[in-house]
Design a protein around this motif. Structure first.
Motif, PDB file in Angstrom:
ATOM      1  N   TRP A  13       0.742  -1.192  -0.125  1.00  0.00           N
ATOM      2  CA  TRP A  13       0.030   0.097  -0.062  1.00  0.00           C
ATOM      3  C   TRP A  13       0.826   1.084  -0.158  1.00  0.00           C
ATOM      4  O   TRP A  13       0.406   2.262  -0.378  1.00  0.00           O
ATOM      5  CB  TRP A  13      -0.950   0.183   1.300  1.00  0.00           C
ATOM      6  CG  TRP A  13      -0.187   0.088   2.693  1.00  0.00           C
ATOM      7  CD1 TRP A  13       0.182   1.416   3.282  1.00  0.00           C
ATOM      8  CD2 TRP A  13       0.062  -1.036   3.314  1.00  0.00           C
ATOM      9  NE1 TRP A  13       0.703   0.782   4.425  1.00  0.00           N
ATOM     10  CE2 TRP A  13       0.907  -0.402   4.432  1.00  0.00           C
ATOM     11  CE3 TRP A  13       0.051  -2.264   3.208  1.00  0.00           C
ATOM     12  CZ2 TRP A  13       1.282  -1.234   5.470  1.00  0.00           C
ATOM     13  CZ3 TRP A  13       0.457  -3.162   4.410  1.00  0.00           C
ATOM     14  CH2 TRP A  13       1.187  -2.562   5.289  1.00  0.00           C
ATOM     15  N   ARG A  14       1.936   1.113   0.220  1.00  0.00           N
ATOM     16  CA  ARG A  14       3.209   2.296   0.413  1.00  0.00           C
ATOM     17  C   ARG A  14       3.662   2.571  -0.950  1.00  0.00           C
ATOM     18  O   ARG A  14       4.881   1.963  -1.170  1.00  0.00           O
ATOM     19  CB  ARG A  14       3.923   2.123   1.643  1.00  0.00           C
ATOM     20  CG  ARG A  14       4.644   3.527   2.022  1.00  0.00           C
ATOM     21  CD  ARG A  14       5.568   3.350   3.034  1.00  0.00           C
ATOM     22  NE  ARG A  14       4.445   3.316   4.299  1.00  0.00           N
ATOM     23  CZ  ARG A  14       5.112   3.270   5.536  1.00  0.00           C
ATOM     24  NH1 ARG A  14       6.177   2.978   5.508  1.00  0.00           N
ATOM     25  NH2 ARG A  14       4.019   2.923   6.431  1.00  0.00           N
ATOM     26  N   TYR A  15       3.084   3.253  -1.875  1.00  0.00           N
ATOM     27  CA  TYR A  15       3.648   3.522  -3.158  1.00  0.00           C
ATOM     28  C   TYR A  15       3.372   4.958  -3.522  1.00  0.00           C
ATOM     29  O   TYR A  15       2.411   5.565  -3.835  1.00  0.00           O
ATOM     30  CB  TYR A  15       2.973   2.682  -4.374  1.00  0.00           C
ATOM     31  CG  TYR A  15       3.171   1.326  -4.206  1.00  0.00           C
ATOM     32  CD1 TYR A  15       4.178   0.482  -4.261  1.00  0.00           C
ATOM     33  CD2 TYR A  15       1.880   0.480  -3.684  1.00  0.00           C
ATOM     34  CE1 TYR A  15       4.086  -0.763  -4.148  1.00  0.00           C
ATOM     35  CE2 TYR A  15       2.007  -0.916  -3.680  1.00  0.00           C
ATOM     36  CZ  TYR A  15       3.029  -1.683  -3.723  1.00  0.00           C
ATOM     37  OH  TYR A  15       2.871  -2.831  -3.415  1.00  0.00           O
ATOM     38  N   ALA A  16       4.759   5.666  -3.474  1.00  0.00           N
ATOM     39  CA  ALA A  16       4.655   7.067  -3.922  1.00  0.00           C
ATOM     40  C   ALA A  16       3.932   7.566  -5.268  1.00  0.00           C
ATOM     41  O   ALA A  16       3.121   8.398  -5.187  1.00  0.00           O
ATOM     42  CB  ALA A  16       6.111   7.461  -4.081  1.00  0.00           C
ATOM     43  N   PRO A  17       3.642   6.736  -6.283  1.00  0.00           N
ATOM     44  CA  PRO A  17       2.926   7.203  -7.682  1.00  0.00           C
ATOM     45  C   PRO A  17       1.366   7.051  -7.206  1.00  0.00           C
ATOM     46  O   PRO A  17       0.466   7.544  -7.921  1.00  0.00           O
ATOM     47  CB  PRO A  17       3.563   5.952  -8.468  1.00  0.00           C
ATOM     48  CG  PRO A  17       4.690   5.448  -8.258  1.00  0.00           C
ATOM     49  CD  PRO A  17       4.450   5.621  -6.708  1.00  0.00           C
TER      50      PRO A  17
END
Length: 220
Positions: A13-17
């Motif tokens: 769940w931790r994706y910059a985009p």
């Protein structure tokens, strides 16, 4: 027949985009899991595959999600947990040498699920080996990136519905013709877990939400 449970979610769940696209602009990074949990009933934890996570991290994740939320934990070794929690195991294969009836028989003997992995790089098999189904959709054209159109998602929805009803899809790709053991209880279907891992182009949350919509009519 009572349906098995169906949980469709995302892998990680931790994706910059995703910020400003799936996640609202301005959402704090520490609130991203809670937001994802408001949209999906399950999330696969990717980080546990690459490194050990602290007990405090697990406590924070549990606190950020509803009581009935389900985490799938990727790992390389066994996990020790208290006996109050049910632990299921599934294996994702990444080499054609696993395409053998002997391997399927071994998984069935130990009631370990065979991950149904949709990808251009690894074998796609749908042999049933446990009382649940575990799918990882990585992107069938470009690993971790390509999305799924409605035609393809409808095909997956039909498969999910069949599994939940305790059946096998008509187009199931298998290495053995031997029927799978029936789920515990003759009138119960199988639990189905589906995780979209095509995160690179922010497709995972979109495709997961759409599949959840398409499964409903497929169950009728």
């Amino acid at each position: 027949m009572a349906l098995g449970g169906i949980r469709i979610g995302i892998s990680g769940w931790r994706y910059a985009p995703w910020r400003g696209k799936f996640y609202p602009k301005g959402l704090r990074q520490k609130d991203e899991l809670a937001y994802a949990a408001s949209k999906f009933p399950t999330v696969e934890i990717n980080g546990t595959f690459y490194s050990l996570q602290s007990p405090d991290s697990f406590r924070q994740w549990a606190a950020a999600t509803p009581d009935n939320f389900v985490f799938a934990v990727k790992g390389r070794t066994t996990l020790e947990i208290d006996h109050k929690r049910r632990l299921r195991h599934a294996i994702e294969i990444r080499h054609d040498s696993f395409r053998t009836p002997a391997f399927i028989a071994l998984l069935r003997k130990h009631r370990i699920g065979l991950v149904c992995a949709d990808t251009v790089d690894w074998p796609l098999l749908m042999d049933l080996t446990a009382d649940f189904i575990y799918c990882r959709l990585h992107g069938s054209e470009e690993l971790y990136a390509s999305g799924y159109d409605d035609t393809t998602l409808k095909r997956w929805a039909i498969r999910v519905a069949a599994w939940a009803k305790g059946r096998e899809p008509a187009d199931a790709l298998r290495v053995t013709a031997k029927p799978a053991p029936r789920p515990a209880g003759a009138s119960k279907g199988r639990d189905v877990y589906v995780y979209f891992d095509n995160d690179a182009k922010v497709r995972a949350p979109v495709d997961a939400a759409r599949l959840a919509q398409l499964v409903k009519p497929a169950l009728r």
